[in-house]
Design a protein around this motif. Structure first.
Motif, PDB file in Angstrom:
ATOM      1  N   GLY A   1      39.757   7.212 -23.136  1.00 49.49           N
ATOM      2  CA  GLY A   1      39.307   8.064 -22.040  1.00 49.49           C
ATOM      3  C   GLY A   1      38.514   9.263 -22.519  1.00 49.49           C
ATOM      4  N   ASP A   2      38.559  10.314 -21.728  1.00 49.98           N
ATOM      5  CA  ASP A   2      37.816  11.524 -22.054  1.00 49.98           C
ATOM      6  C   ASP A   2      38.321  12.170 -23.339  1.00 49.98           C
ATOM      7  N   ALA A   3      39.620  12.109 -23.571  1.00 48.68           N
ATOM      8  CA  ALA A   3      40.179  12.704 -24.789  1.00 48.68           C
ATOM      9  C   ALA A   3      39.656  11.986 -26.028  1.00 48.68           C
ATOM     10  N   GLY A   4      39.600  10.664 -25.980  1.00 50.52           N
ATOM     11  CA  GLY A   4      39.078   9.892 -27.108  1.00 50.52           C
ATOM     12  C   GLY A   4      37.599  10.150 -27.345  1.00 50.52           C
ATOM     13  N   THR A   5      36.838  10.255 -26.264  1.00 47.97           N
ATOM     14  CA  THR A   5      35.406  10.540 -26.387  1.00 47.97           C
ATOM     15  C   THR A   5      35.205  11.928 -26.964  1.00 47.97           C
ATOM     16  N   TYR A   6      35.972  12.892 -26.496  1.00 47.44           N
ATOM     17  CA  TYR A   6      35.881  14.261 -26.995  1.00 47.44           C
ATOM     18  C   TYR A   6      36.175  14.317 -28.491  1.00 47.44           C
ATOM     19  N   VAL A   7      37.231  13.654 -28.929  1.00 45.58           N
ATOM     20  CA  VAL A   7      37.591  13.643 -30.349  1.00 45.58           C
ATOM     21  C   VAL A   7      36.489  12.971 -31.165  1.00 45.58           C
ATOM     22  N   ALA A   8      35.942  11.872 -30.672  1.00 48.29           N
ATOM     23  CA  ALA A   8      34.884  11.163 -31.387  1.00 48.29           C
ATOM     24  C   ALA A   8      33.634  12.027 -31.543  1.00 48.29           C
TER      25      ALA A   8
ATOM     26  N   ALA B   1      33.772  23.097 -28.838  1.00 50.27           N
ATOM     27  CA  ALA B   1      33.080  23.706 -27.698  1.00 50.27           C
ATOM     28  C   ALA B   1      31.746  23.009 -27.440  1.00 50.27           C
ATOM     29  N   LEU B   2      31.035  22.665 -28.501  1.00 49.57           N
ATOM     30  CA  LEU B   2      29.764  21.958 -28.324  1.00 49.57           C
ATOM     31  C   LEU B   2      30.003  20.561 -27.764  1.00 49.57           C
TER      32      LEU B   2
ATOM     33  N   SER C   1      30.280  17.669 -20.670  1.00 48.81           N
ATOM     34  CA  SER C   1      30.713  18.305 -19.423  1.00 48.81           C
ATOM     35  C   SER C   1      30.192  17.607 -18.177  1.00 48.81           C
ATOM     36  N   SER C   2      29.027  17.036 -18.234  1.00 47.97           N
ATOM     37  CA  SER C   2      28.510  16.335 -17.057  1.00 47.97           C
ATOM     38  C   SER C   2      28.684  14.829 -17.248  1.00 47.97           C
ATOM     39  N   ASP C   3      28.461  14.092 -16.179  1.00 40.68           N
ATOM     40  CA  ASP C   3      28.582  12.639 -16.265  1.00 40.68           C
ATOM     41  C   ASP C   3      27.513  12.043 -17.175  1.00 40.68           C
TER      42      ASP C   3
END
Length: 185
Positions: free
Chosen positions: A100-107, A154-155, A161-163
């Protein structure tokens, strides 16, 4: 007279701009960090972030299926090192069970961190070969200071942040044209 080692740096133009700002004392620390942000954005936006987000957010319960889809994505982006790195980081995140979003963020965070570290190492090595030892030490110190002030998380949040991630061409480094835009006194 030479234009400086940043001109012969074997990296993309946005990294040369960053190296130039790190090497020239007229640029404030904020200017160096701003150029680092710009260079990292330009690199990471070469990656298929929407596709990675879709795969990481898929409904499958098995991380192995997510990993297979990500590895298949690798073959569609054979020449892009930033894309390959982002896909590899997504595979690593999926391998740890993230999705999900957490995995994408970490990647994306990991890809930004690795890209920055690799480029900074290349810049430092180039300056050690091509510049005076005092100049190479100065560039290393300025890069370390910029890196300590920089937040990859943060980056990554900003980019995700957007779709739809921003277009690579829409990311520009602000140009200072007025006298008032110069370094602080």
């Amino acid at each position: 007279m030479s234009d400086g080692p940043h001109k012969s740096l074997p990296l993309r133009p946005h990294w040369r701009t960053y190296a130039q700002r790190a090497a020239i004392a007229a640029y404030a620390a904020d200017d160096v960090r701003e150029a680092l942000t710009f260079a990292l954005k330009r690199d990471i936006l070469q990656a298929p972030l929407r596709t990675i987000r879709d795969i990481m957010g898929s409904d499958t319960l098995f991380p192995s299926i997510r990993i297979e889809k990500l590895e298949a994505l690798r073959s569609r982006h054979p020449g892009s090192a930033p894309a390959q790195l982002a896909i590899d980081c997504a595979v690593a995140a999926a391998g740890r069970g993230l999705s999900g979003d957490a995995g994408t963020y970490v990647a994306v965070s990991m890809a930004l961190e690795d890209t920055g570290r690799s480029a900074m190492r290349s810049i430092e090595e180039h300056y050690q070969r091509e510049a005076h030892p005092r100049s190479s030490r100065y560039v290393r110190e300025r890069q370390q200071a910029a890196r300590q002030q920089f937040d990859c998380g943060a980056l990554a949040r900003e980019i995700l942040s957007s779709d739809r991630p921003p277009q690579r061409r829409s990311v520009n480094l602000p140009v200072r044209k007025d006298v008032d835009d110069g370094p602080p006194l």
